[in-house]
Design a protein around this motif. Structure first.
Motif, PDB file in Angstrom:
ATOM      1  N   ILE A  19       1.096  -1.097  -0.123  1.00  0.00           N
ATOM      2  CA  ILE A  19      -0.315  -0.095   0.183  1.00  0.00           C
ATOM      3  C   ILE A  19       1.058   1.202   0.442  1.00  0.00           C
ATOM      4  O   ILE A  19       0.974   2.338  -1.245  1.00  0.00           O
ATOM      5  N   GLY A  20       1.791   1.024   0.594  1.00  0.00           N
ATOM      6  CA  GLY A  20       3.005   2.770   0.686  1.00  0.00           C
ATOM      7  C   GLY A  20       3.107   2.738  -0.130  1.00  0.00           C
ATOM      8  O   GLY A  20       3.380   3.797  -0.845  1.00  0.00           O
ATOM      9  N   MET A  21       3.864   2.013  -0.917  1.00  0.00           N
ATOM     10  CA  MET A  21       4.593   1.894  -2.361  1.00  0.00           C
ATOM     11  C   MET A  21       3.983   2.710  -3.266  1.00  0.00           C
ATOM     12  O   MET A  21       3.889   3.366  -4.583  1.00  0.00           O
ATOM     13  N   LEU A  23       0.993   4.268  -2.662  1.00  0.00           N
ATOM     14  CA  LEU A  23       1.028   5.581  -1.944  1.00  0.00           C
ATOM     15  C   LEU A  23       2.086   6.091  -2.844  1.00  0.00           C
ATOM     16  O   LEU A  23       1.701   7.058  -3.701  1.00  0.00           O
ATOM     17  N   LEU A  24       3.099   6.229  -3.248  1.00  0.00           N
ATOM     18  CA  LEU A  24       4.439   6.796  -2.766  1.00  0.00           C
ATOM     19  C   LEU A  24       4.517   7.147  -4.599  1.00  0.00           C
ATOM     20  O   LEU A  24       4.855   7.913  -5.484  1.00  0.00           O
ATOM     21  N   MET A  25       3.819   5.667  -5.155  1.00  0.00           N
ATOM     22  CA  MET A  25       4.075   5.629  -7.028  1.00  0.00           C
ATOM     23  C   MET A  25       2.728   7.039  -7.439  1.00  0.00           C
ATOM     24  O   MET A  25       3.082   8.051  -8.707  1.00  0.00           O
ATOM     25  N   LEU A  26       1.932   6.428  -6.866  1.00  0.00           N
ATOM     26  CA  LEU A  26       0.531   7.914  -7.111  1.00  0.00           C
ATOM     27  C   LEU A  26       0.903   9.563  -6.905  1.00  0.00           C
ATOM     28  O   LEU A  26      -0.081   9.800  -7.250  1.00  0.00           O
ATOM     29  N   SER A  27       1.522   9.330  -5.560  1.00  0.00           N
ATOM     30  CA  SER A  27       2.085  10.662  -5.576  1.00  0.00           C
ATOM     31  C   SER A  27       3.124  11.212  -6.254  1.00  0.00           C
ATOM     32  O   SER A  27       2.473  12.060  -6.904  1.00  0.00           O
ATOM     33  N   LEU A  28       4.234  10.284  -7.001  1.00  0.00           N
ATOM     34  CA  LEU A  28       4.483  11.270  -8.157  1.00  0.00           C
ATOM     35  C   LEU A  28       3.769  11.757  -9.131  1.00  0.00           C
ATOM     36  O   LEU A  28       3.883  12.278  -9.968  1.00  0.00           O
ATOM     37  N   LEU A  29       2.397  10.178  -9.730  1.00  0.00           N
ATOM     38  CA  LEU A  29       1.946  10.921 -10.981  1.00  0.00           C
ATOM     39  C   LEU A  29       0.997  11.582 -10.463  1.00  0.00           C
ATOM     40  O   LEU A  29       0.751  12.747 -11.559  1.00  0.00           O
ATOM     41  N   THR A  30       0.867  12.607  -9.200  1.00  0.00           N
ATOM     42  CA  THR A  30      -0.399  13.702  -9.055  1.00  0.00           C
ATOM     43  C   THR A  30       0.566  14.660  -9.205  1.00  0.00           C
ATOM     44  O   THR A  30       0.257  15.679  -9.545  1.00  0.00           O
ATOM     45  N   TRP A  31       1.907  14.509  -8.661  1.00  0.00           N
ATOM     46  CA  TRP A  31       2.676  15.883  -9.845  1.00  0.00           C
ATOM     47  C   TRP A  31       2.703  16.252 -11.014  1.00  0.00           C
ATOM     48  O   TRP A  31       3.354  16.954 -11.493  1.00  0.00           O
ATOM     49  N   LEU A  32       2.533  15.477 -11.390  1.00  0.00           N
ATOM     50  CA  LEU A  32       1.714  15.523 -13.311  1.00  0.00           C
ATOM     51  C   LEU A  32       0.442  16.702 -13.799  1.00  0.00           C
ATOM     52  O   LEU A  32       0.734  17.498 -13.818  1.00  0.00           O
ATOM     53  N   VAL A  73      13.201   3.017   2.824  1.00  0.00           N
ATOM     54  CA  VAL A  73      12.912   2.846   1.718  1.00  0.00           C
ATOM     55  C   VAL A  73      12.459   4.503   0.915  1.00  0.00           C
ATOM     56  O   VAL A  73      12.583   5.219  -0.471  1.00  0.00           O
ATOM     57  N   ALA A  74      11.613   5.377   1.399  1.00  0.00           N
ATOM     58  CA  ALA A  74      11.301   6.555   1.045  1.00  0.00           C
ATOM     59  C   ALA A  74      12.307   7.669   0.603  1.00  0.00           C
ATOM     60  O   ALA A  74      12.167   8.002   0.042  1.00  0.00           O
ATOM     61  N   ALA A  75      13.583   7.586   2.002  1.00  0.00           N
ATOM     62  CA  ALA A  75      14.545   8.727   1.620  1.00  0.00           C
ATOM     63  C   ALA A  75      15.843   8.015  -0.033  1.00  0.00           C
ATOM     64  O   ALA A  75      15.612   8.674  -0.909  1.00  0.00           O
ATOM     65  N   ARG A  76      15.751   6.288  -0.210  1.00  0.00           N
ATOM     66  CA  ARG A  76      16.451   6.087  -0.954  1.00  0.00           C
ATOM     67  C   ARG A  76      15.241   6.695  -2.192  1.00  0.00           C
ATOM     68  O   ARG A  76      15.935   6.341  -3.373  1.00  0.00           O
ATOM     69  N   TYR A  77      14.211   6.364  -2.558  1.00  0.00           N
ATOM     70  CA  TYR A  77      13.222   7.173  -3.553  1.00  0.00           C
ATOM     71  C   TYR A  77      12.966   8.273  -3.627  1.00  0.00           C
ATOM     72  O   TYR A  77      12.897   8.238  -4.639  1.00  0.00           O
TER      73      TYR A  77
END
Length: 97
Positions: A19-21, A23-32, A73-77
């Motif tokens: 679920i966390g991963m 959310l991280l990917m969706l947040s990247l797409l939301t920045w578009l 993981v979040a820091a690496r991402y």
């Protein structure tokens, strides 16, 4: 009994990680959305609200995802997304001439 509890905890941890991963990917797409919004036919006021809302939602999704996947993981991402690190040579990669 104890072994079953450990298995359930591992399954729950995997679910939170996934679920966390997501959310991280969706947040990247939301920045578009803020990039595309100025080119839409909406009024300036509506565009400003869309851009502001998208930025807030993207940040919330990123930090909730970061909490679920863990600090490392979040820091690496996040370091992958930083433009300063895009041209750095990664360890183990050979430079071709």
């Amino acid at each position: 009994m104890e072994k079953e509890v450990v298995i359930v905890k591992k399954e729950r941890k995997k679910k939170y990680y996934k679920i966390g991963m997501v959310l991280l990917m969706l947040s990247l797409l939301t920045w578009l959305i803020p990039v595309v919004a100025p080119f839409t036919p909406f009024s300036t006021n509506t565009k400003a609200m869309i851009i502001g809302g998208a930025i807030i939602i993207a940040e919330i999704m990123f930090w909730v995802g970061a909490i679920l996947v863990g600090k490392e993981v979040a820091a690496r991402y996040k370091s992958y997304l930083h433009p300063k690190n895009w041209r750095k040579k990664r360890e183990g990669e050979n430079h071709r001439n």
